[in-house]
Design an enzyme around this catalytic site. Sequence first.
Site, short mmCIF file in Angstrom:
data_model
loop_
_atom_site.label_atom_id
_atom_site.label_comp_id
_atom_site.label_asym_id
_atom_site.label_seq_id
_atom_site.Cartn_x
_atom_site.Cartn_y
_atom_site.Cartn_z
CB CYS A 1 -18.61 -2.03 8.86
SG CYS A 1 -17.13 -1.10 8.46
CB CYS B 1 -18.46 0.40 5.99
SG CYS B 1 -17.07 -0.61 6.47
CG ASP B 2 -22.61 0.34 6.19
OD1 ASP B 2 -22.14 0.64 5.07
OD2 ASP B 2 -22.83 -0.83 6.54
C1 LIG Z 1 -21.42 -4.32 6.17
C2 LIG Z 1 -20.03 -4.05 5.67
C3 LIG Z 1 -19.78 -2.91 4.92
C4 LIG Z 1 -18.48 -2.63 4.47
N1 LIG Z 1 -18.27 -1.47 3.76
C5 LIG Z 1 -17.00 -1.16 3.40
C6 LIG Z 1 -16.74 0.09 2.73
O1 LIG Z 1 -17.64 0.88 2.50
N2 LIG Z 1 -15.46 0.34 2.38
C7 LIG Z 1 -14.42 -0.52 2.64
O2 LIG Z 1 -13.29 -0.24 2.26
N3 LIG Z 1 -14.64 -1.70 3.26
C8 LIG Z 1 -15.91 -2.03 3.67
N4 LIG Z 1 -16.13 -3.20 4.35
C9 LIG Z 1 -14.99 -4.08 4.63
C10 LIG Z 1 -14.63 -4.93 3.38
O3 LIG Z 1 -15.81 -5.55 2.89
C11 LIG Z 1 -13.59 -5.96 3.76
O4 LIG Z 1 -12.49 -5.34 4.40
C12 LIG Z 1 -13.07 -6.72 2.54
O5 LIG Z 1 -14.13 -7.31 1.83
C13 LIG Z 1 -12.07 -7.81 2.96
O6 LIG Z 1 -11.66 -8.50 1.83
P1 LIG Z 1 -11.08 -9.98 1.93
O7 LIG Z 1 -10.82 -10.38 0.52
O8 LIG Z 1 -10.00 -10.05 2.91
O9 LIG Z 1 -12.28 -10.84 2.54
P2 LIG Z 1 -13.77 -11.05 2.03
O10 LIG Z 1 -14.24 -9.95 1.14
O11 LIG Z 1 -14.55 -11.34 3.28
O12 LIG Z 1 -13.68 -12.34 1.13
C14 LIG Z 1 -13.36 -13.60 1.68
C15 LIG Z 1 -13.92 -14.64 0.73
O13 LIG Z 1 -13.36 -15.91 1.06
C16 LIG Z 1 -14.39 -16.86 1.04
N5 LIG Z 1 -13.99 -17.95 1.92
C17 LIG Z 1 -13.89 -17.96 3.28
N6 LIG Z 1 -13.47 -19.17 3.70
C18 LIG Z 1 -13.30 -19.95 2.59
C19 LIG Z 1 -12.88 -21.28 2.38
N7 LIG Z 1 -12.57 -22.09 3.39
N8 LIG Z 1 -12.85 -21.75 1.10
C20 LIG Z 1 -13.19 -20.95 0.06
N9 LIG Z 1 -13.57 -19.67 0.20
C21 LIG Z 1 -13.62 -19.18 1.46
C22 LIG Z 1 -15.62 -16.11 1.53
O14 LIG Z 1 -16.80 -16.79 1.14
C23 LIG Z 1 -15.44 -14.79 0.83
O15 LIG Z 1 -15.96 -14.82 -0.46
C24 LIG Z 1 -17.42 -3.53 4.77
C25 LIG Z 1 -17.67 -4.70 5.49
C26 LIG Z 1 -18.95 -4.96 5.95
C27 LIG Z 1 -19.22 -6.24 6.73
#
Ligand SMILES: Cc1cc2nc3c(=O)[nH]c(=O)nc-3n(C[C@H](O)[C@H](O)[C@H](O)COP(=O)(O)OP(=O)(O)OC[C@H]3O[C@@H](n4cnc5c(N)ncnc54)[C@H](O)[C@@H]3O)c2cc1C
Length: 238
Positions: A62, A65-66
Amino acid sequence: MGADIRYGLATNVDFSTHPLRVEIDEEKWIEANAVIISTGASAKWLGLESEQRLNGYGVSACAVCDGFFFKGKEVAIVGAGDTAAEEALYLSKLCSTVHMIVRKDQMRASKIMQDRVLKTSNITIYWNSEAVEVLGDVKVEGLRIKNNQTDKKTDIPVSAFFVAIGHEPNSSIFKGWLDMDEAGYIKTIPGSSKTNIAGVYASGDVQDKIYRQAVTAAGSGCMAALDAERYLSENNLH
Ligand SMILES: Cc1cc2nc3c(=O)[nH]c(=O)nc-3n(C[C@H](O)[C@H](O)[C@H](O)COP(=O)(O)OP(=O)(O)OC[C@H]3O[C@@H](n4cnc5c(N)ncnc54)[C@H](O)[C@@H]3O)c2cc1C
């Protein structure tokens, strides 16, 4: 708020009837009047051992982000689509040089994005090239690339390596039930978290191929909670 938190992996769903059904850990089915899907999207990686070892130590999926952590430094990025082009342009405003590794002799990105990349003086493109190793013991110190036409290997000194080869939404268990785009992102009715099935809502990265940020995911999670709450009260459910 008295939430009943249970740990497990959702392994299957049955949205043919109400209450809706979700299978946990391939063994137990639970029933719910409303389901909010927030399973996120996983970045695709090249699969190099060094890429995994240095993930979080200069390897990132990302740039938005980084990228800031590498202000004024030389960085590398792999990818050739619109996202890679956008991330390379973003990095070019922060970093001294962006080394862009492209596997073919052309990019997949749209013409307009390619033109912008090609016109940016501090982006150097390596055509027909593949990243073969991220160099460094405890943090990224360089990237070894190989020209796939000549097999010639080159080491580029960089402080960070960004992988921009796409994301995969974690939506496979919902295929066949929910409307999705061609990449598998769940479609929601614009301005809401509603899917094509009553009582099923989607929030966060699993339904957002554009922004994929923590704050947008949290905002859409709030929308889903409100949509689900409204659905339950309108239907006298709980
Ligand atoms: C390296 C990196 C750095 C980042 N830095 C930033 C930043 O600085 N600022 C920012 O705003 N955003 C940042 N992001 C983006 C941010 O992390 C995501 O946009 C955000 O976490 C998305 O949230 P979410 O809840 O949709 O999904 P996620 O946070 O990905 O959570 C999904 C969850 O669902 C679980 N899951 C998946 N499938 C299943 C299943 N079948 N059964 C049960 N559980 C399941 C996963 O294990 C996970 O825990 C970064 C992303 C990355 C990869």
